[in-house]
Write an enzyme that holds these catalytic residues in place. Structure first.
Site, PDB file in Angstrom:
ATOM      1  N   ARG A   1      22.464  17.510  17.745  1.00 34.81           N
ATOM      2  CA  ARG A   1      21.707  18.215  18.839  1.00 34.81           C
ATOM      3  C   ARG A   1      22.930  18.767  19.904  1.00 34.81           C
ATOM      4  NH1 ARG A   1      18.470  14.034  17.674  1.00 34.81           N
ATOM      5  NH2 ARG A   1      19.436  12.596  18.965  1.00 34.81           N
TER       6      ARG A   1
ATOM      7  N   GLU B   1      23.345   3.612  20.351  1.00 27.36           N
ATOM      8  CA  GLU B   1      22.302   2.765  21.066  1.00 27.36           C
ATOM      9  C   GLU B   1      21.651   2.340  19.909  1.00 27.36           C
ATOM     10  OE1 GLU B   1      19.697   5.205  23.463  1.00 27.36           O
ATOM     11  OE2 GLU B   1      18.775   3.329  24.306  1.00 27.36           O
TER      12      GLU B   1
HETATM   13  P1  AMP Z   1      25.380   6.851  23.036  1.00 28.68           P
HETATM   14  O1  AMP Z   1      26.388   6.782  22.128  1.00 28.68           O
HETATM   15  O2  AMP Z   1      24.678   5.625  23.254  1.00 28.68           O
HETATM   16  O3  AMP Z   1      25.675   7.528  24.453  1.00 28.68           O
HETATM   17  O4  AMP Z   1      24.102   7.985  22.387  1.00 28.68           O
HETATM   18  C1  AMP Z   1      24.481   9.077  22.514  1.00 28.68           C
HETATM   19  C2  AMP Z   1      23.853   9.920  21.272  1.00 28.68           C
HETATM   20  O5  AMP Z   1      22.644   9.361  20.768  1.00 28.68           O
HETATM   21  C3  AMP Z   1      23.806  11.269  21.727  1.00 28.68           C
HETATM   22  O6  AMP Z   1      24.065  12.300  20.517  1.00 28.68           O
HETATM   23  C4  AMP Z   1      22.045  11.398  21.372  1.00 28.68           C
HETATM   24  O7  AMP Z   1      21.594  12.419  20.875  1.00 28.68           O
HETATM   25  C5  AMP Z   1      21.586   9.968  20.921  1.00 28.68           C
HETATM   26  N1  AMP Z   1      20.614   9.226  21.638  1.00 28.68           N
HETATM   27  C6  AMP Z   1      20.851   7.993  22.170  1.00 28.68           C
HETATM   28  N2  AMP Z   1      19.892   7.646  22.721  1.00 28.68           N
HETATM   29  C7  AMP Z   1      19.066   8.471  23.018  1.00 28.68           C
HETATM   30  C8  AMP Z   1      17.829   8.807  23.678  1.00 28.68           C
HETATM   31  N3  AMP Z   1      17.244   7.647  24.170  1.00 28.68           N
HETATM   32  N4  AMP Z   1      16.922   9.965  23.265  1.00 28.68           N
HETATM   33  C9  AMP Z   1      17.532  11.091  22.494  1.00 28.68           C
HETATM   34  N5  AMP Z   1      18.790  10.711  21.867  1.00 28.68           N
HETATM   35  C10 AMP Z   1      19.598   9.631  22.054  1.00 28.68           C
END
Ligand code: AMP
Length: 174
Positions: free
Chosen positions: A61, A98
């Site tokens: 994205r 996540e």
């Molecule tokens: P993080 O590494 O936990 O900061 O996750 C960020 C990545 O995971 C980004 O590329 C987001 O597109 C995706 N992502 C994580 N959590 C979500 C969420 N709740 N909604 C949409 N995309 C998420």
């Protein structure tokens, strides 16, 4: 378009892609022409005049807005991709998300010591993805790194994983 209107364009999908995740769906913002332009313009406004030479978009994205921002800043676009997608010699980094673990790559020759880099992704959650991206980008010896998100999920404290020398911006905090 303003911040509140932009917020209202983000669709929340409970329990996607697995139970407990509140997925922030940006497709509802992307399909609105005014909102699509506002997202691009808002990021360009923050970074114009900062000497950005390359915008690194994080798969997938992060690929949507980053090239439009790069064009307006007079910068190039570098894709950071999942393993097995980039055809030439790559450098890699592993990271926690996540929901699950993953690896990301850029071409070994994508960035150089002269570059000022803006890393862009749609959303900051726990920070694992962008922390890994920063590590990968910094390993190429670039001059300076900035990071930008459309959305920051404040409660997950992703900022805490980001190096203090990296300036962070997010269009909205949820
Ligand atoms: P993080 O590494 O936990 O900061 O996750 C960020 C990545 O995971 C980004 O590329 C987001 O597109 C995706 N992502 C994580 N959590 C979500 C969420 N709740 N909604 C949409 N995309 C998420």
């Amino acid at each position: 378009m303003n911040i509140e209107e932009f917020k209202s364009k983000i669709r929340n999908i409970p329990d996607f892609p697995k139970p407990g995740i509140q997925f922030k769906d940006i497709t509802t913002a992307l399909k609105d022409p005014e909102c699509l332009r506002w997202m691009k313009d808002s990021i360009v406004k923050i970074y114009r005049g900062r000497g950005i030479t390359q915008v690194v978009g994080l798969e997938s994205r992060g690929f949507i807005i980053a090239p439009a921002v790069a064009i307006e800043l007079g910068a190039g676009f570098v894709p950071e991709r999942k393993p097995g997608k980039l055809p030439a010699d790559v450098i890699s980094v592993a990271y926690n998300k996540e929901y699950g673990t993953d690896t990301m790559q850029i071409h070994r020759d994508a960035l150089s010591a002269d570059d000022v880099v803006l890393i862009h992704d749609d959303l900051l959650a726990t920070g694992g993805t962008v922390a890994a991206a920063i590590k990968l980008v910094k390993s190429t010896g670039v001059k300076k790194v900035y990071v930008n998100f459309l959305i920051e999920l404040e409660d997950l404290h992703g900022r805490d994983l980001i190096d203090s020398d990296v300036e962070i911006s997010s269009l909205i905090k949820l």
